[in-house]
Write a protein that holds these residues in place. Structure first.
Motif, mmCIF file in Angstrom:
data_model
loop_
_atom_site.group_PDB
_atom_site.id
_atom_site.type_symbol
_atom_site.label_atom_id
_atom_site.label_comp_id
_atom_site.label_asym_id
_atom_site.label_seq_id
_atom_site.Cartn_x
_atom_site.Cartn_y
_atom_site.Cartn_z
ATOM 1 N N LEU A 52 45.943 -9.967 43.075
ATOM 2 C CA LEU A 52 45.545 -10.075 44.528
ATOM 3 C C LEU A 52 44.700 -11.281 44.431
ATOM 4 N N TYR A 53 43.628 -11.353 43.464
ATOM 5 C CA TYR A 53 42.534 -12.620 43.539
ATOM 6 C C TYR A 53 43.012 -13.990 43.250
ATOM 7 N N VAL A 54 44.273 -13.912 42.281
ATOM 8 C CA VAL A 54 44.804 -15.302 41.889
ATOM 9 C C VAL A 54 45.765 -15.528 43.113
ATOM 10 N N CYS A 55 46.511 -14.549 43.687
ATOM 11 C CA CYS A 55 47.011 -15.242 45.247
ATOM 12 C C CYS A 55 46.251 -15.611 46.086
ATOM 13 N N VAL A 56 45.162 -15.105 46.244
ATOM 14 C CA VAL A 56 44.072 -15.655 47.402
ATOM 15 C C VAL A 56 43.566 -17.024 46.841
ATOM 16 N N LEU A 57 43.415 -16.979 45.542
ATOM 17 C CA LEU A 57 42.829 -18.156 45.069
ATOM 18 C C LEU A 57 43.774 -19.381 45.312
ATOM 19 N N ALA A 58 45.111 -19.106 45.167
ATOM 20 C CA ALA A 58 45.986 -19.902 45.193
ATOM 21 C C ALA A 58 46.287 -20.455 46.407
ATOM 22 N N ALA A 59 46.205 -19.490 47.449
ATOM 23 C CA ALA A 59 46.409 -19.720 48.929
ATOM 24 C C ALA A 59 45.406 -20.474 49.474
ATOM 25 N N LEU A 60 44.116 -20.290 48.924
ATOM 26 C CA LEU A 60 43.019 -21.112 49.499
ATOM 27 C C LEU A 60 43.142 -22.303 48.969
ATOM 28 N N MET A 61 43.276 -22.719 47.609
ATOM 29 C CA MET A 61 43.391 -24.037 47.045
ATOM 30 C C MET A 61 44.662 -25.014 47.808
ATOM 31 N N ALA A 62 45.786 -24.196 48.099
ATOM 32 C CA ALA A 62 46.859 -24.850 48.888
ATOM 33 C C ALA A 62 46.159 -25.394 50.368
ATOM 34 N N THR A 63 45.509 -24.561 50.870
ATOM 35 C CA THR A 63 45.206 -24.733 52.288
ATOM 36 C C THR A 63 44.231 -25.895 52.539
ATOM 37 N N LEU A 64 42.835 -25.528 51.553
ATOM 38 C CA LEU A 64 41.613 -26.013 51.825
ATOM 39 C C LEU A 64 41.690 -27.463 50.920
ATOM 40 N N ALA A 65 42.416 -27.585 50.023
ATOM 41 C CA ALA A 65 42.305 -28.913 49.022
ATOM 42 C C ALA A 65 42.905 -30.072 49.872
ATOM 43 N N SER A 66 43.874 -29.632 50.721
ATOM 44 C CA SER A 66 44.465 -30.776 51.329
ATOM 45 C C SER A 66 43.598 -31.219 52.470
ATOM 46 N N TRP A 67 42.299 -30.725 52.693
ATOM 47 C CA TRP A 67 41.656 -31.547 53.970
ATOM 48 C C TRP A 67 40.859 -32.734 53.503
ATOM 49 N N LEU B 250 36.691 -14.465 45.740
ATOM 50 C CA LEU B 250 36.422 -13.317 45.404
ATOM 51 C C LEU B 250 36.101 -12.369 46.595
ATOM 52 N N LEU B 251 35.386 -13.111 47.632
ATOM 53 C CA LEU B 251 34.765 -12.437 48.719
ATOM 54 C C LEU B 251 36.023 -11.952 49.646
ATOM 55 N N LEU B 252 36.994 -13.012 49.699
ATOM 56 C CA LEU B 252 38.275 -12.477 50.669
ATOM 57 C C LEU B 252 39.012 -11.296 50.017
ATOM 58 N N THR B 253 38.902 -11.384 48.551
ATOM 59 C CA THR B 253 39.828 -10.358 47.897
ATOM 60 C C THR B 253 39.216 -9.087 47.932
ATOM 61 N N GLY B 254 37.751 -9.018 48.038
ATOM 62 C CA GLY B 254 37.015 -7.877 48.305
ATOM 63 C C GLY B 254 37.345 -7.295 49.608
ATOM 64 N N LEU B 255 37.409 -8.010 50.516
ATOM 65 C CA LEU B 255 37.481 -7.756 52.001
ATOM 66 C C LEU B 255 38.802 -7.158 51.950
ATOM 67 N N LEU B 256 40.060 -7.762 51.555
ATOM 68 C CA LEU B 256 41.080 -7.295 51.700
ATOM 69 C C LEU B 256 41.431 -5.910 51.144
ATOM 70 N N ARG B 257 40.594 -5.883 49.831
ATOM 71 C CA ARG B 257 40.820 -4.523 49.236
ATOM 72 C C ARG B 257 40.276 -3.403 50.079
ATOM 73 N N LEU B 258 39.101 -3.828 50.844
ATOM 74 C CA LEU B 258 38.436 -2.606 51.501
ATOM 75 C C LEU B 258 39.424 -2.304 52.614
ATOM 76 N N GLY B 259 40.071 -3.284 53.133
ATOM 77 C CA GLY B 259 41.111 -3.239 54.364
ATOM 78 C C GLY B 259 42.155 -2.317 53.801
ATOM 79 N N LEU B 260 42.651 -2.466 52.739
ATOM 80 C CA LEU B 260 43.785 -1.616 52.165
ATOM 81 C C LEU B 260 43.270 -0.357 52.099
#
Length: 68
Positions: free
Chosen positions: A53-68, A24-34
């Motif tokens: 955009l929120y669903v895409c950011v959440l999926a990307a976060l889960m794909a990258t951070l869940a594997s740690w 949610l935080l990253l989506t807000g920052l991306l929207r401000l940037g856009l």
């Protein structure tokens, strides 16, 4: 991919909660940037774009951070 609960003061927290708040935080920052760049004026349906955009950011976060 593993999702393990986090213990915070004896309370188990789902990592999905943390990922959702971070997305949610990253989506807000991306929207401000856009909006600053001027790309936001080309968005046809803002609510639909924000949700996608929120669903895409959440999926990307889960794909990258869940594997740690």
């Amino acid at each position: 991919m593993e999702l393990r609960e986090w213990v915070l003061g004896g309370v188990l927290l789902s990592p999905m909660l943390v990922y959702a708040l971070l997305a949610l935080l990253l989506t807000g920052l991306l929207r401000l940037g856009l909006q600053q760049v001027g790309v936001a004026r080309w968005i046809w349906h803002e609510a639909l774009f924000d949700c996608a955009l929120y669903v895409c950011v959440l999926a990307a976060l889960m794909a990258t951070l869940a594997s740690w």
